[in-house]
Design a protein around this motif. Sequence first.
Motif, PDB file in Angstrom:
ATOM      1  N   TYR A 131       0.855  -1.187   0.000  1.00  0.00           N
ATOM      2  CA  TYR A 131       0.000   0.000   0.000  1.00  0.00           C
ATOM      3  C   TYR A 131       0.892   1.238   0.000  1.00  0.00           C
ATOM      4  O   TYR A 131       1.661   1.439   0.941  1.00  0.00           O
ATOM      5  CB  TYR A 131      -0.919   0.017   1.230  1.00  0.00           C
ATOM      6  N   PRO A 132       0.799   2.070  -1.028  1.00  0.00           N
ATOM      7  CA  PRO A 132       1.692   3.234  -1.138  1.00  0.00           C
ATOM      8  C   PRO A 132       1.530   4.262  -0.021  1.00  0.00           C
ATOM      9  O   PRO A 132       2.457   5.015   0.260  1.00  0.00           O
ATOM     10  CB  PRO A 132       1.311   3.847  -2.493  1.00  0.00           C
ATOM     11  N   SER A 133       0.345   4.310   0.607  1.00  0.00           N
ATOM     12  CA  SER A 133       0.110   5.314   1.638  1.00  0.00           C
ATOM     13  C   SER A 133      -0.985   4.842   2.587  1.00  0.00           C
ATOM     14  O   SER A 133      -1.700   3.873   2.307  1.00  0.00           O
ATOM     15  CB  SER A 133      -0.303   6.647   1.004  1.00  0.00           C
ATOM     16  N   LYS A 134      -1.126   5.563   3.679  1.00  0.00           N
ATOM     17  CA  LYS A 134      -2.152   5.216   4.669  1.00  0.00           C
ATOM     18  C   LYS A 134      -3.554   5.391   4.099  1.00  0.00           C
ATOM     19  O   LYS A 134      -4.459   4.606   4.405  1.00  0.00           O
ATOM     20  CB  LYS A 134      -1.968   6.074   5.924  1.00  0.00           C
ATOM     21  N   ILE A 135      -3.750   6.399   3.256  1.00  0.00           N
ATOM     22  CA  ILE A 135      -5.078   6.608   2.680  1.00  0.00           C
ATOM     23  C   ILE A 135      -5.443   5.459   1.743  1.00  0.00           C
ATOM     24  O   ILE A 135      -6.621   5.117   1.591  1.00  0.00           O
ATOM     25  CB  ILE A 135      -5.165   7.972   1.948  1.00  0.00           C
ATOM     26  N   ASP A 136      -4.441   4.818   1.139  1.00  0.00           N
ATOM     27  CA  ASP A 136      -4.720   3.652   0.300  1.00  0.00           C
ATOM     28  C   ASP A 136      -5.205   2.477   1.154  1.00  0.00           C
ATOM     29  O   ASP A 136      -6.072   1.708   0.724  1.00  0.00           O
ATOM     30  CB  ASP A 136      -3.476   3.245  -0.492  1.00  0.00           C
ATOM     31  N   ILE A 137      -4.654   2.347   2.345  1.00  0.00           N
ATOM     32  CA  ILE A 137      -5.142   1.319   3.271  1.00  0.00           C
ATOM     33  C   ILE A 137      -6.573   1.638   3.686  1.00  0.00           C
ATOM     34  O   ILE A 137      -7.438   0.757   3.730  1.00  0.00           O
ATOM     35  CB  ILE A 137      -4.227   1.221   4.509  1.00  0.00           C
ATOM     36  N   ALA A 138      -6.826   2.910   3.981  1.00  0.00           N
ATOM     37  CA  ALA A 138      -8.175   3.322   4.379  1.00  0.00           C
ATOM     38  C   ALA A 138      -9.181   3.034   3.270  1.00  0.00           C
ATOM     39  O   ALA A 138     -10.294   2.565   3.529  1.00  0.00           O
ATOM     40  CB  ALA A 138      -8.184   4.808   4.730  1.00  0.00           C
ATOM     41  N   GLU A 139      -8.787   3.300   2.032  1.00  0.00           N
ATOM     42  CA  GLU A 139      -9.692   3.026   0.915  1.00  0.00           C
ATOM     43  C   GLU A 139      -9.959   1.529   0.789  1.00  0.00           C
ATOM     44  O   GLU A 139     -11.098   1.110   0.545  1.00  0.00           O
ATOM     45  CB  GLU A 139      -9.121   3.562  -0.396  1.00  0.00           C
ATOM     46  N   ALA A 140      -8.927   0.725   0.963  1.00  0.00           N
ATOM     47  CA  ALA A 140      -9.111  -0.725   0.889  1.00  0.00           C
ATOM     48  C   ALA A 140     -10.055  -1.207   1.989  1.00  0.00           C
ATOM     49  O   ALA A 140     -10.891  -2.089   1.762  1.00  0.00           O
ATOM     50  CB  ALA A 140      -7.762  -1.432   0.995  1.00  0.00           C
ATOM     51  N   MET A 141      -9.935  -0.630   3.180  1.00  0.00           N
ATOM     52  CA  MET A 141     -10.845  -0.979   4.275  1.00  0.00           C
ATOM     53  C   MET A 141     -12.284  -0.637   3.922  1.00  0.00           C
ATOM     54  O   MET A 141     -13.197  -1.445   4.109  1.00  0.00           O
ATOM     55  CB  MET A 141     -10.447  -0.226   5.552  1.00  0.00           C
ATOM     56  N   THR A 142     -12.493   0.569   3.406  1.00  0.00           N
ATOM     57  CA  THR A 142     -13.855   0.991   3.102  1.00  0.00           C
ATOM     58  C   THR A 142     -14.420   0.246   1.896  1.00  0.00           C
ATOM     59  O   THR A 142     -15.629   0.006   1.823  1.00  0.00           O
ATOM     60  CB  THR A 142     -13.914   2.513   2.871  1.00  0.00           C
ATOM     61  N   ARG A 143     -13.557  -0.149   0.974  1.00  0.00           N
ATOM     62  CA  ARG A 143     -14.024  -0.972  -0.146  1.00  0.00           C
ATOM     63  C   ARG A 143     -14.539  -2.321   0.357  1.00  0.00           C
ATOM     64  O   ARG A 143     -15.545  -2.836  -0.131  1.00  0.00           O
ATOM     65  CB  ARG A 143     -12.902  -1.189  -1.165  1.00  0.00           C
ATOM     66  N   GLU A 144     -13.840  -2.881   1.324  1.00  0.00           N
ATOM     67  CA  GLU A 144     -14.276  -4.155   1.885  1.00  0.00           C
ATOM     68  C   GLU A 144     -15.624  -4.002   2.579  1.00  0.00           C
ATOM     69  O   GLU A 144     -16.512  -4.852   2.451  1.00  0.00           O
ATOM     70  CB  GLU A 144     -13.220  -4.667   2.872  1.00  0.00           C
ATOM     71  N   PHE A 145     -15.774  -2.903   3.306  1.00  0.00           N
ATOM     72  CA  PHE A 145     -17.050  -2.630   3.967  1.00  0.00           C
ATOM     73  C   PHE A 145     -18.165  -2.480   2.938  1.00  0.00           C
ATOM     74  O   PHE A 145     -19.255  -3.037   3.092  1.00  0.00           O
ATOM     75  CB  PHE A 145     -16.945  -1.362   4.814  1.00  0.00           C
ATOM     76  N   GLY A 146     -17.889  -1.728   1.865  1.00  0.00           N
ATOM     77  CA  GLY A 146     -18.893  -1.541   0.820  1.00  0.00           C
ATOM     78  C   GLY A 146     -19.278  -2.845   0.149  1.00  0.00           C
ATOM     79  O   GLY A 146     -20.459  -3.100  -0.113  1.00  0.00           O
ATOM     80  N   LYS A 147     -18.290  -3.690  -0.110  1.00  0.00           N
ATOM     81  CA  LYS A 147     -18.558  -4.985  -0.747  1.00  0.00           C
ATOM     82  C   LYS A 147     -19.444  -5.850   0.136  1.00  0.00           C
ATOM     83  O   LYS A 147     -20.411  -6.464  -0.343  1.00  0.00           O
ATOM     84  CB  LYS A 147     -17.234  -5.699  -1.030  1.00  0.00           C
ATOM     85  N   ASN A 148     -19.142  -5.893   1.419  1.00  0.00           N
ATOM     86  CA  ASN A 148     -19.936  -6.708   2.332  1.00  0.00           C
ATOM     87  C   ASN A 148     -21.339  -6.147   2.527  1.00  0.00           C
ATOM     88  O   ASN A 148     -22.305  -6.903   2.679  1.00  0.00           O
ATOM     89  CB  ASN A 148     -19.217  -6.832   3.676  1.00  0.00           C
ATOM     90  N   SER A 149     -21.453  -4.826   2.517  1.00  0.00           N
ATOM     91  CA  SER A 149     -22.778  -4.210   2.633  1.00  0.00           C
ATOM     92  C   SER A 149     -23.630  -4.552   1.420  1.00  0.00           C
ATOM     93  O   SER A 149     -24.792  -4.939   1.552  1.00  0.00           O
ATOM     94  CB  SER A 149     -22.637  -2.686   2.770  1.00  0.00           C
ATOM     95  N   ARG A 150     -23.057  -4.421   0.227  1.00  0.00           N
ATOM     96  CA  ARG A 150     -23.815  -4.739  -0.989  1.00  0.00           C
ATOM     97  C   ARG A 150     -24.246  -6.198  -1.005  1.00  0.00           C
ATOM     98  O   ARG A 150     -25.344  -6.527  -1.464  1.00  0.00           O
ATOM     99  CB  ARG A 150     -22.988  -4.408  -2.234  1.00  0.00           C
ATOM    100  N   ALA A 151     -23.385  -7.077  -0.499  1.00  0.00           N
ATOM    101  CA  ALA A 151     -23.744  -8.499  -0.447  1.00  0.00           C
ATOM    102  C   ALA A 151     -24.945  -8.718   0.470  1.00  0.00           C
ATOM    103  O   ALA A 151     -25.833  -9.520   0.169  1.00  0.00           O
ATOM    104  CB  ALA A 151     -22.552  -9.323   0.026  1.00  0.00           C
ATOM    105  N   ALA A 152     -24.979  -8.000   1.587  1.00  0.00           N
ATOM    106  CA  ALA A 152     -26.116  -8.125   2.509  1.00  0.00           C
ATOM    107  C   ALA A 152     -27.397  -7.614   1.862  1.00  0.00           C
ATOM    108  O   ALA A 152     -28.462  -8.235   1.983  1.00  0.00           O
ATOM    109  CB  ALA A 152     -25.827  -7.351   3.795  1.00  0.00           C
ATOM    110  N   TYR A 153     -27.314  -6.499   1.146  1.00  0.00           N
ATOM    111  CA  TYR A 153     -28.501  -5.945   0.494  1.00  0.00           C
ATOM    112  C   TYR A 153     -28.929  -6.801  -0.699  1.00  0.00           C
ATOM    113  O   TYR A 153     -30.105  -6.842  -1.055  1.00  0.00           O
ATOM    114  CB  TYR A 153     -28.237  -4.506   0.043  1.00  0.00           C
ATOM    115  N   GLU A 154     -27.954  -7.478  -1.304  1.00  0.00           N
ATOM    116  CA  GLU A 154     -28.257  -8.339  -2.446  1.00  0.00           C
ATOM    117  C   GLU A 154     -29.207  -9.466  -2.045  1.00  0.00           C
ATOM    118  O   GLU A 154     -30.048  -9.893  -2.844  1.00  0.00           O
ATOM    119  CB  GLU A 154     -26.957  -8.912  -3.008  1.00  0.00           C
TER     120      GLU A 154
END
Length: 205
Positions: free
Chosen positions: A55-78
């Motif tokens: 991960y080039p920077s801390k914000i890239d880690i933060a984005e990866a974390m939030t992407r995982e949250f978004g993916k799991n949320s969409r799966a629940a709504y699916e």
Amino acid sequence: MTSISTDKADPKQDPREAILKAAADRILHYGYNKTTMSEIAADCGMSAGNIYRFYPSKIDIAEAMTREFGKNSRAAYEEIIRDAARSATRKMRDFFVARLERTFKIFSENPKLMELAEIMARERPEYLAEEAAQERKQIERILDEGRESGDFALPADLNITADLVQCAMMKFRIPQLWTTEQLDALRPELEGLLGLVFTGLSARR
């Protein structure tokens, strides 16, 4: 990670996943601004320099974390969207109620996430736009089903309608960003707004 993982990093697992788990544990406890790349690396048992390979920077880690949250949320709504036993109207209601309850619970249990959400909105607005577009696709599918079943009277192009519905529900996406109201006050507000939305969607029937 499931929604937001706080499990300790396992040195045998994939380095990227280990970094995300360590970052989630530290950020949820200390906050984004008080977490450093060196600390995350140490929690993973790797050197500070090595973490930048993944991960080039801390914000890239933060984005990866939030992407995982978004993916799991969409799966629940699916699961709601694919439930053949529910009408389109019921799916729309359950979709937004589930979204409200899920995000309210996670942000209430992890108050440091508010800081992370604000930083992501400021530093990675393109990611938030991408997430919003993914959600609109799910809303469009519910609208399309409702049009086919006769629940909703809608034009051929559902994109604008989905955008309007999404905008109307913005307060209930991450409610702690907009209000100090608790869940027992937000639920009836959401139900009232959904009633107005359903009236509008069926107005031309």
